[in-house]
Scaffold this motif. Structure first.
Motif, PDB file in Angstrom:
ATOM      1  N   ALA A  15       0.563  -1.577   0.005  1.00 51.74           N
ATOM      2  CA  ALA A  15      -0.333   0.175  -0.003  1.00 51.74           C
ATOM      3  C   ALA A  15       0.893   1.551   0.145  1.00 51.74           C
ATOM      4  O   ALA A  15       1.794   1.349  -0.236  1.00 51.74           O
ATOM      5  N   PRO A  16       0.217   2.604  -0.798  1.00 48.91           N
ATOM      6  CA  PRO A  16      -0.811   2.567  -0.735  1.00 48.91           C
ATOM      7  C   PRO A  16      -1.361   2.645  -2.459  1.00 48.91           C
ATOM      8  O   PRO A  16      -0.971   2.701  -3.123  1.00 48.91           O
ATOM      9  N   ALA A  75     -12.361 -12.265  -9.218  1.00 46.14           N
ATOM     10  CA  ALA A  75     -12.242 -12.132  -7.540  1.00 46.14           C
ATOM     11  C   ALA A  75     -10.013 -12.911  -7.552  1.00 46.14           C
ATOM     12  O   ALA A  75     -10.041 -12.031  -6.835  1.00 46.14           O
ATOM     13  N   LYS A  76     -10.190 -13.824  -8.362  1.00 48.00           N
ATOM     14  CA  LYS A  76      -8.546 -13.876  -8.624  1.00 48.00           C
ATOM     15  C   LYS A  76      -7.724 -13.494  -9.139  1.00 48.00           C
ATOM     16  O   LYS A  76      -6.189 -13.172  -8.300  1.00 48.00           O
ATOM     17  N   VAL A  77      -8.140 -12.558  -9.942  1.00 49.89           N
ATOM     18  CA  VAL A  77      -7.412 -11.249 -10.413  1.00 49.89           C
ATOM     19  C   VAL A  77      -6.966 -10.690  -9.878  1.00 49.89           C
ATOM     20  O   VAL A  77      -5.674 -10.115  -9.476  1.00 49.89           O
ATOM     21  N   ILE A  78      -7.954 -10.393  -9.035  1.00 44.83           N
ATOM     22  CA  ILE A  78      -7.977  -9.031  -8.118  1.00 44.83           C
ATOM     23  C   ILE A  78      -7.060  -9.287  -7.282  1.00 44.83           C
ATOM     24  O   ILE A  78      -6.190  -8.499  -6.501  1.00 44.83           O
ATOM     25  N   ALA A  79      -7.358 -10.695  -6.181  1.00 48.99           N
ATOM     26  CA  ALA A  79      -6.699 -11.379  -5.320  1.00 48.99           C
ATOM     27  C   ALA A  79      -4.741 -10.648  -5.328  1.00 48.99           C
ATOM     28  O   ALA A  79      -4.174 -11.258  -4.548  1.00 48.99           O
ATOM     29  N   ALA A  80      -4.969 -11.079  -6.861  1.00 50.43           N
ATOM     30  CA  ALA A  80      -3.447 -11.737  -7.256  1.00 50.43           C
ATOM     31  C   ALA A  80      -2.739 -10.277  -7.706  1.00 50.43           C
ATOM     32  O   ALA A  80      -1.447 -10.050  -7.326  1.00 50.43           O
ATOM     33  N   HIS A 103      -9.201  -7.751  -0.402  1.00 50.39           N
ATOM     34  CA  HIS A 103      -7.894  -7.754  -0.767  1.00 50.39           C
ATOM     35  C   HIS A 103      -8.360  -6.241  -1.548  1.00 50.39           C
ATOM     36  O   HIS A 103      -6.274  -5.326  -0.873  1.00 50.39           O
ATOM     37  N   LEU A 104      -9.226  -5.460  -1.453  1.00 46.77           N
ATOM     38  CA  LEU A 104      -8.796  -3.997  -2.391  1.00 46.77           C
ATOM     39  C   LEU A 104      -8.658  -2.912  -0.838  1.00 46.77           C
ATOM     40  O   LEU A 104      -7.981  -2.148  -1.148  1.00 46.77           O
ATOM     41  N   ALA A 105      -9.016  -3.456  -0.220  1.00 47.31           N
ATOM     42  CA  ALA A 105      -8.903  -2.772   1.112  1.00 47.31           C
ATOM     43  C   ALA A 105      -8.354  -2.073   1.860  1.00 47.31           C
ATOM     44  O   ALA A 105      -7.866  -0.761   2.782  1.00 47.31           O
ATOM     45  N   ALA A 106      -7.563  -3.478   1.511  1.00 47.02           N
ATOM     46  CA  ALA A 106      -6.400  -3.729   2.673  1.00 47.02           C
ATOM     47  C   ALA A 106      -5.182  -2.478   2.015  1.00 47.02           C
ATOM     48  O   ALA A 106      -4.486  -2.950   2.796  1.00 47.02           O
ATOM     49  N   LEU A 107      -5.412  -2.213   0.331  1.00 50.12           N
ATOM     50  CA  LEU A 107      -4.507  -1.724  -0.744  1.00 50.12           C
ATOM     51  C   LEU A 107      -4.365  -0.470   0.088  1.00 50.12           C
ATOM     52  O   LEU A 107      -3.157   0.117  -0.335  1.00 50.12           O
ATOM     53  N   GLY A 108      -5.776   0.321  -0.005  1.00 51.55           N
ATOM     54  CA  GLY A 108      -5.594   2.001   0.265  1.00 51.55           C
ATOM     55  C   GLY A 108      -7.483   1.788   0.228  1.00 51.55           C
ATOM     56  O   GLY A 108      -8.090   0.905   0.251  1.00 51.55           O
ATOM     57  N   PRO A 109      -7.524   3.276   0.342  1.00 54.16           N
ATOM     58  CA  PRO A 109      -9.626   3.676  -0.110  1.00 54.16           C
ATOM     59  C   PRO A 109      -9.688   2.873  -1.281  1.00 54.16           C
ATOM     60  O   PRO A 109      -9.202   3.575  -1.957  1.00 54.16           O
ATOM     61  N   ILE A 110     -11.045   3.043  -0.938  1.00 52.24           N
ATOM     62  CA  ILE A 110     -12.366   2.395  -2.266  1.00 52.24           C
ATOM     63  C   ILE A 110     -12.935   4.059  -2.528  1.00 52.24           C
ATOM     64  O   ILE A 110     -13.582   4.247  -1.736  1.00 52.24           O
ATOM     65  N   VAL A 111     -13.238   4.003  -3.765  1.00 53.72           N
ATOM     66  CA  VAL A 111     -13.499   5.038  -3.831  1.00 53.72           C
ATOM     67  C   VAL A 111     -14.508   4.911  -4.977  1.00 53.72           C
ATOM     68  O   VAL A 111     -14.469   4.249  -6.306  1.00 53.72           O
ATOM     69  N   PHE A 112     -15.665   5.230  -4.525  1.00 53.08           N
ATOM     70  CA  PHE A 112     -17.065   4.696  -6.030  1.00 53.08           C
ATOM     71  C   PHE A 112     -17.594   6.220  -7.065  1.00 53.08           C
ATOM     72  O   PHE A 112     -17.292   7.320  -5.887  1.00 53.08           O
ATOM     73  N   PHE A 144     -28.017  -2.098 -11.757  1.00 50.12           N
ATOM     74  CA  PHE A 144     -27.650  -0.691 -11.148  1.00 50.12           C
ATOM     75  C   PHE A 144     -27.717  -0.817 -10.099  1.00 50.12           C
ATOM     76  O   PHE A 144     -26.798  -0.581  -9.115  1.00 50.12           O
ATOM     77  N   ASN A 145     -29.290  -0.918  -9.948  1.00 49.47           N
ATOM     78  CA  ASN A 145     -29.744  -0.761  -8.090  1.00 49.47           C
ATOM     79  C   ASN A 145     -29.200  -1.914  -7.531  1.00 49.47           C
ATOM     80  O   ASN A 145     -29.190  -1.732  -6.177  1.00 49.47           O
ATOM     81  N   GLU A 146     -29.068  -3.056  -8.181  1.00 47.64           N
ATOM     82  CA  GLU A 146     -28.495  -4.137  -7.494  1.00 47.64           C
ATOM     83  C   GLU A 146     -27.014  -3.735  -6.624  1.00 47.64           C
ATOM     84  O   GLU A 146     -26.541  -3.748  -5.444  1.00 47.64           O
ATOM     85  N   ARG A 147     -26.077  -3.550  -7.872  1.00 46.29           N
ATOM     86  CA  ARG A 147     -24.999  -2.982  -7.431  1.00 46.29           C
ATOM     87  C   ARG A 147     -24.625  -1.542  -6.722  1.00 46.29           C
ATOM     88  O   ARG A 147     -23.276  -1.292  -5.956  1.00 46.29           O
ATOM     89  N   LEU A 148     -25.299  -1.122  -6.900  1.00 45.40           N
ATOM     90  CA  LEU A 148     -25.651   0.680  -5.601  1.00 45.40           C
ATOM     91  C   LEU A 148     -25.664  -0.246  -3.995  1.00 45.40           C
ATOM     92  O   LEU A 148     -24.550   1.407  -3.863  1.00 45.40           O
ATOM     93  N   ALA A 149     -26.056  -0.597  -3.994  1.00 44.21           N
ATOM     94  CA  ALA A 149     -26.074  -1.239  -2.278  1.00 44.21           C
ATOM     95  C   ALA A 149     -24.396  -1.390  -2.576  1.00 44.21           C
ATOM     96  O   ALA A 149     -23.969  -1.103  -1.165  1.00 44.21           O
ATOM     97  N   LEU A 150     -23.593  -2.216  -3.160  1.00 49.63           N
ATOM     98  CA  LEU A 150     -22.802  -2.647  -2.984  1.00 49.63           C
ATOM     99  C   LEU A 150     -21.314  -1.830  -2.759  1.00 49.63           C
ATOM    100  O   LEU A 150     -20.624  -1.795  -2.195  1.00 49.63           O
ATOM    101  N   TYR A 151     -22.096  -1.373  -3.812  1.00 46.51           N
ATOM    102  CA  TYR A 151     -20.741   0.477  -3.620  1.00 46.51           C
ATOM    103  C   TYR A 151     -20.733   1.086  -3.064  1.00 46.51           C
ATOM    104  O   TYR A 151     -19.827   1.309  -2.269  1.00 46.51           O
ATOM    105  N   THR A 152     -21.967   1.235  -2.360  1.00 42.69           N
ATOM    106  CA  THR A 152     -22.021   1.971  -1.050  1.00 42.69           C
ATOM    107  C   THR A 152     -21.028   1.705  -0.021  1.00 42.69           C
ATOM    108  O   THR A 152     -21.071   2.071   0.089  1.00 42.69           O
ATOM    109  N   HIS A 153     -22.017   0.354   0.313  1.00 42.87           N
ATOM    110  CA  HIS A 153     -20.912  -0.933   1.201  1.00 42.87           C
ATOM    111  C   HIS A 153     -19.673  -0.533   1.277  1.00 42.87           C
ATOM    112  O   HIS A 153     -18.959  -0.046   2.770  1.00 42.87           O
ATOM    113  N   TYR A 154     -19.204  -0.800  -0.085  1.00 40.71           N
ATOM    114  CA  TYR A 154     -17.695  -0.748  -0.037  1.00 40.71           C
ATOM    115  C   TYR A 154     -16.852   0.078   0.441  1.00 40.71           C
ATOM    116  O   TYR A 154     -15.428   0.816   0.779  1.00 40.71           O
TER     117      TYR A 154
END
Length: 187
Positions: A15-16, A75-80, A103-112, A144-154
């Motif tokens: 990181a970062p 997810a495997k590609v991201i984890a690598a 994994h991404l959160a461990a690397l630093g901030p996540i921006v929606f 879009f609507n399903e992902r909106l909640a996930l984007y906001t969560h992460y």
């Protein structure tokens, strides 16, 4: 002329990094490029990593694998990803796998990168070859609507991108990074 220190090994701490999430068509790659340039960092587009892994276009990969297997592959590609001083532009579906997001959160901030549905719909209509992980019969607005909640969560930060160009989004992200986030970044 000052000499640069010799680079003999990758940094021990990955990181970062700053990760951009949001729907296909939100502008993650374009904003990511502007942000990486502003910070003097590298840019990684996870969709391009997936394409490079398979040697095929993203839409062909999603079509061949199906949604669930594609999400597992993503997810495997991201984890690598082991990166330092890097802006990571992700595929819109990355939020479906908690392991990838942790994994991404461990690397630093996540921006929606938040763009309203009507603009997403317009942008995707202009580029119908864009790879989108969806099952047959699924509608873009439902995804879009399903992902909106996930984007906001992460997300740690939410950049409302409507009415901003990529450089303005990059500046907004830079200005809203956590205090002292870039303090140790003196390479």
């Amino acid at each position: 002329m000052p000499t640069k220190p010799a680079l003999t090994a990758a940094p021990s701490a990955p990181a970062p990094c700053i990760t951009l999430i949001g729907m296909a068509g939100a502008g993650k790659s374009t904003v990511g490029s502007a942000l990486a340039q502003e910070l003097g960092w590298a840019l990684v587009d996870s969709d391009h990593l997936i394409e490079a892994t398979y040697g095929a276009r993203l839409q062909d990969i999603t079509d061949a694998l199906g949604k669930s297997a594609f999400l597992d592959t993503e997810a495997k590609v991201i984890a690598a990803i082991k990166a330092h001083r890097t802006v990571i532009a992700t595929g819109g579906s990355v939020v479906y796998r908690d392991s990838a997001m942790q994994h991404l959160a461990a690397l630093g901030p996540i921006v929606f990168i938040d763009v309203p549905f009507r603009l997403i719909e317009e942008r995707i209509a202009r580029n119908p070859e864009r790879g989108i992980a969806m099952n047959p019969g699924e509608k873009l607005e439902d995804i879009f609507n399903e992902r909106l909640a996930l984007y906001t969560h992460y997300a740690n930060m939410r950049c409302r991108a409507e009415g901003k160009n990529p450089a303005q989004c990059a500046r907004w992200i830079h200005d809203h990074l956590p205090p002292n986030f870039l303090q140790g970044d003196r390479a």
